[in-house]
Design an enzyme around this catalytic site. Structure first.
Site, PDB file in Angstrom:
ATOM      1  N   GLN A 197       0.814  -1.215   0.000  1.00 57.89           N
ATOM      2  CA  GLN A 197       0.000   0.000   0.000  1.00 57.89           C
ATOM      3  C   GLN A 197       0.848   1.266   0.000  1.00 57.89           C
ATOM      4  OE1 GLN A 197      -1.324  -1.056   3.935  1.00 57.89           O
ATOM      5  NE2 GLN A 197      -1.099   1.078   4.489  1.00 57.89           N
ATOM      6  N   HIS A 247      -5.660  -1.082  12.708  1.00 58.44           N
ATOM      7  CA  HIS A 247      -5.167  -1.551  11.414  1.00 58.44           C
ATOM      8  C   HIS A 247      -6.099  -2.630  10.873  1.00 58.44           C
ATOM      9  CE1 HIS A 247      -2.536  -2.601   8.236  1.00 58.44           C
ATOM     10  NE2 HIS A 247      -2.008  -3.681   8.785  1.00 58.44           N
ATOM     11  N   CYS A 262      -4.967   0.612   4.430  1.00 58.58           N
ATOM     12  CA  CYS A 262      -5.087  -0.807   4.811  1.00 58.58           C
ATOM     13  C   CYS A 262      -6.549  -1.243   4.757  1.00 58.58           C
ATOM     14  CB  CYS A 262      -4.545  -1.027   6.216  1.00 58.58           C
ATOM     15  SG  CYS A 262      -5.275   0.067   7.434  1.00 58.58           S
TER      16      CYS A 262
END
Ligand SMILES: CCC[C@@H](/C=C/S(=O)(=O)c1ccccc1)NC(=O)[C@H](Cc1ccccc1)NC(=O)N1CCC(N2CCOCC2)CC1
Length: 211
Positions: A19, A161, A25
């Site tokens: 990414q 995350h 994410c």
């Protein structure tokens, strides 16, 4: 559920993506899940566009973060996802360049999974890779092997995350967590001990539904 399962052995996981310097994410977690759901439905593994979500998902904050639950809703409203090739990843937000004529995969709805790790494993083995979220603190120190951070270093209530669960059980009963960039962890994968609800990995598991 089987003792172990790995969707990489069954062709449901595209090659590890990276990414870059964008906090996207959440988009990678959702495209990875939908790639798996589309594979289960059609037998075709497509690499789907994260950039479409970064640019066009107005419910989330592009490189500033997002929530898989918002992304599913945005994808339903947009009408689907273009392929990575048609809408390739840049790693920063640009104006939305989505065209419905290029939709390669669509979803009908989404589902939140229960927070029981055995039920999550059973669902994953039967239905496909699962979007998950966790406290990423321990990840920054991870190199290889089975990560088993102390709870004090991985507060399950401080989830920050999003990742993609692709399997479990090969080693010490672990859950594979797909990460970004193959120079990270073990060929881009992070292995977390399964069974103690570490880092909140069980709390926000979800999937798109493709009828
Ligand atoms: C700056 C955002 C970083 C980004 C992804 C992290 S990252 O950069 O890929 C990374 C890679 C490796 C190790 C650690 C982190 N994190 C997110 O997108 C996380 C993922 C997440 C967190 C909590 C629950 C579920 C999913 N989400 C978030 O950061 N956000 C969730 C939504 C929130 N909105 C604010 C306005 O009001 C509505 C909600 C904005 C921030």
């Amino acid at each position: 559920a089987p003792d172990s399962w790995d969707w990489r052995d069954h062709g449901a996981v595209s090659p590890v993506k990276n990414q870059g310097m964008c906090g996207s994410c959440w988009a990678f977690s959702v495209t990875g899940n939908i790639e798996g759901q589309w594979f289960k439905k059609t037998g075709q593994l497509l690499s789907l566009s994260e950039q479409e979500l970064v640019d066009c998902d107005k419910l989330d904050q592009a490189c500033g973060g997002g929530l898989p639950s918002n992304a599913y809703e945005a994808i339903e409203k947009l009408g689907g996802l273009e392929t990575e090739t048609d809408y390739n990843y840049i790693g920063h937000k640009q104006s939305c360049d989505f065209s419905s004529g290029k939709v390669a995969a669509y979803i009908n709805s989404s589902v939140e999974l229960p927070d029981n790790e055995n039920e999550i494993a059973a669902w994953l083995a039967e239905k496909g890779p699962v979007s998950a979220a966790l406290n990423a603190f321990a990840m920054q120190f991870y190199r290889k092997g089975v990560s088993h951070p102390l709870k004090i270093f991985c507060n399950p209530w401080m989830i920050d995350h999003a990742v993609l669960l692709v399997g479990f059980g090969q080693r010490d009963d672990v859950v594979f967590i797909f990460l970004w960039g193959e120079d990270y962890g073990e060929q881009g994968y992070y292995y977390l001990y399964r069974g103690s609800r570490l880092c909140g990995i069980n709390k926000m598991c979800s999937s798109a539904i493709v009828n």
